[in-house]
Design a protein around this motif. Structure first.
Motif, mmCIF file in Angstrom:
data_model
loop_
_atom_site.group_PDB
_atom_site.id
_atom_site.type_symbol
_atom_site.label_atom_id
_atom_site.label_comp_id
_atom_site.label_asym_id
_atom_site.label_seq_id
_atom_site.Cartn_x
_atom_site.Cartn_y
_atom_site.Cartn_z
ATOM 1 N N UNK A 218 35.027 6.319 56.456
ATOM 2 C CA UNK A 218 34.622 6.039 57.832
ATOM 3 C C UNK A 218 33.092 6.097 57.886
ATOM 4 N N UNK A 219 32.431 5.278 58.742
ATOM 5 C CA UNK A 219 30.958 5.281 58.791
ATOM 6 C C UNK A 219 30.348 6.657 58.965
ATOM 7 N N UNK A 220 31.043 7.553 59.682
ATOM 8 C CA UNK A 220 30.567 8.922 59.820
ATOM 9 C C UNK A 220 31.675 9.863 59.378
ATOM 10 N N UNK A 221 31.425 10.606 58.298
ATOM 11 C CA UNK A 221 32.468 11.448 57.727
ATOM 12 C C UNK A 221 31.799 12.628 57.038
ATOM 13 N N UNK A 222 32.566 13.678 56.765
ATOM 14 C CA UNK A 222 32.049 14.871 56.094
ATOM 15 C C UNK A 222 30.852 15.455 56.861
ATOM 16 N N UNK A 223 30.858 15.310 58.186
ATOM 17 C CA UNK A 223 29.660 15.603 58.972
ATOM 18 C C UNK A 223 29.692 17.006 59.584
ATOM 19 N N UNK A 224 28.605 17.758 59.456
ATOM 20 C CA UNK A 224 28.474 19.033 60.175
ATOM 21 C C UNK A 224 28.157 18.766 61.647
ATOM 22 N N UNK A 225 28.061 19.835 62.434
ATOM 23 C CA UNK A 225 27.681 19.658 63.846
ATOM 24 C C UNK A 225 26.231 19.189 63.949
ATOM 25 N N UNK A 226 25.385 19.714 63.067
ATOM 26 C CA UNK A 226 23.977 19.313 63.063
ATOM 27 C C UNK A 226 23.842 17.862 62.600
ATOM 28 N N UNK A 227 22.810 17.185 63.114
ATOM 29 C CA UNK A 227 22.544 15.823 62.655
ATOM 30 C C UNK A 227 21.900 15.881 61.275
ATOM 31 N N UNK A 228 22.376 15.035 60.385
ATOM 32 C CA UNK A 228 21.844 14.973 59.021
ATOM 33 C C UNK A 228 20.943 13.764 58.883
ATOM 34 N N UNK A 229 19.730 13.973 58.372
ATOM 35 C CA UNK A 229 18.822 12.867 58.086
ATOM 36 C C UNK A 229 18.453 12.913 56.613
ATOM 37 N N UNK A 230 18.331 11.751 56.010
ATOM 38 C CA UNK A 230 18.044 11.644 54.593
ATOM 39 C C UNK A 230 16.658 11.057 54.375
ATOM 40 N N UNK A 231 15.898 11.669 53.488
ATOM 41 C CA UNK A 231 14.544 11.208 53.185
ATOM 42 C C UNK A 231 14.360 11.198 51.678
ATOM 43 N N UNK A 232 13.268 10.620 51.218
ATOM 44 C CA UNK A 232 12.953 10.659 49.797
ATOM 45 C C UNK A 232 12.702 12.112 49.375
ATOM 46 N N UNK A 233 13.067 12.471 48.142
ATOM 47 C CA UNK A 233 12.932 13.871 47.714
ATOM 48 C C UNK A 233 11.546 14.463 47.944
ATOM 49 N N UNK A 234 10.512 13.689 47.669
ATOM 50 C CA UNK A 234 9.151 14.223 47.804
ATOM 51 C C UNK A 234 8.729 14.406 49.264
ATOM 52 N N UNK A 235 9.540 13.889 50.206
ATOM 53 C CA UNK A 235 9.208 13.998 51.623
ATOM 54 C C UNK A 235 10.033 15.054 52.357
ATOM 55 N N UNK A 236 10.944 15.714 51.648
ATOM 56 C CA UNK A 236 11.847 16.664 52.305
ATOM 57 C C UNK A 236 11.074 17.775 53.012
ATOM 58 N N UNK A 237 10.140 18.393 52.321
ATOM 59 C CA UNK A 237 9.407 19.527 52.905
ATOM 60 C C UNK A 237 8.589 19.072 54.109
ATOM 61 N N UNK A 238 7.845 17.975 53.974
ATOM 62 C CA UNK A 238 6.994 17.507 55.069
ATOM 63 C C UNK A 238 7.821 17.104 56.287
ATOM 64 N N UNK A 239 8.926 16.395 56.075
ATOM 65 C CA UNK A 239 9.768 15.954 57.200
ATOM 66 C C UNK A 239 10.420 17.143 57.883
#
Length: 325
Positions: A218-239
């Motif tokens: 399904x387009x949205x699955x395995x989802x926690x209550x919090x919104x999940x956003x995905x970024x490039x690994x080197x940008x995780x800390x800054x984002x």
């Protein structure tokens, strides 16, 4: 393995009475019901809040029973079953008469596997039949990897929760369609694409979409209550720090390459060094960040090879249609 013989017999009795049992597998905990009884199968959809068009996986006790549940077993399917069963591999085949349409979402195909967990296999043997067992959680939410996860989410809606300890694999099975001339991976999971290719001697594709509906896509699955956003690994800390500064309660799934890095966030989970450990802990990480009150989770995708392909698939589904910031 914490479940005793009396617990296994009780679970089998509940299944015979058309009840619903949460049982452990090596992947995640499943919500089991008698695969041959439409009424029992329908209860799974009610408990999970799952759309009836979303097919279920039939779990059987051994590859020798596969012919009982499908119309025919191609040579490719037998080869994969011989190599990977019991294990985290689900095969999609033509539905046999024994399988009600309620279990397949109305499809002419059925998904079948043999779980690699002593408690699950003991229940299947004691019950003497097939068990439909999607993950034991509300539809679309984070899959459970412990009995406590099941109890916390489903409570009294389940007739019996069988405790078999924490799941060893931690992500769902790989689903492979073997109805055509060329096998296709419909859902990456606990058996890697590389292992499948080594056995079959040919490359396999993972299509973005498929005409065959399968669990977990399904387009949205395995989802926690919090919104999940995905970024490039080197940008995780800054984002993460930017979102925290904007007032979000940010949870961070910190890549292994950034072990020890200081992050200004509400909560931080460190990714283990091995992909097997990451897969085993992924759903627990998402649940933990929910429990710590995060409303935004920042993560990155691992390299999509080995188990990293399954982890990336689960993170994309957890993020839903909007996968990046």
């Amino acid at each position: 393995m914490t479940a005793g013989n009396s617990d296994i017999e009780k679970a089998a009795g509940v299944l015979r009475a058309d009840g619903v049992v949460a049982l452990p597998t090596e992947t995640v905990y499943g919500l089991g019901a008698n695969a041959e009884d439409p009424v029992a199968v329908s209860r799974i959809f009610q408990v999970k809040g799952r759309p009836p068009s979303h097919p279920l996986i039939v779990h059987i006790s051994g590859a020798g029973h596969l012919d009982d549940w499908v119309q025919e077993v191609p040579a490719t399917a037998r080869l994969l079953a011989e190599r990977f069963w019991p294990g985290s591999l689900t095969l999609v085949l033509r539905r046999g008469r024994r399988v009600p349409l309620e279990a397949t979402g109305g499809l002419a195909t059925v998904a079948v596997r043999v779980p690699d967990h002593p408690v699950a296999l003991a229940v299947l043997s004691a019950f003497g039949g097939g068990v439909t067992a999607p993950s034991a959680n509300r539809f679309g939410s984070v899959s459970p990897t412990t009995a406590d996860d099941v109890r916390a989410e489903l409570g009294d809606a389940v007739d019996f929760v069988l405790d078999g300890g924490p799941c060893e694999v931690g992500v769902e099975s790989t689903i492979v369609d073997v109805t055509g001339e060329i096998p296709t991976i419909l859902r990456p999971g606990g058996v890697t694409r590389e292992d499948l290719e080594a056995v079959l001697g040919c490359p396999l594709v993972v299509p973005a979409t498929s005409h065959i509906r399968v669990p977990g896509q399904h387009p949205s699955h395995y989802a926690p209550r919090a919104r999940v956003v995905l970024v490039e690994p080197e940008k995780v800390v800054a984002e993460a720090e930017l979102a925290q500064g904007l007032g979000h309660r940010v949870g961070v799934i910190l890549p292994a390459a950034f072990t020890g890095a200081e992050v200004k966030a509400h909560a931080v989970v460190q990714v283990p060094g091995s992909m097997a450990a990451y897969a085993r802990g992924l759903y627990g990480f998402l649940r933990e960040l929910d429990q710590q009150g995060c409303n935004l989770i920042v993560a990155s995708l691992p390299a999509e090879e080995g188990l990293g392909l399954a982890i990336a698939n689960r993170l994309r589904r957890a993020a839903g249609p909007r996968t990046t910031v």
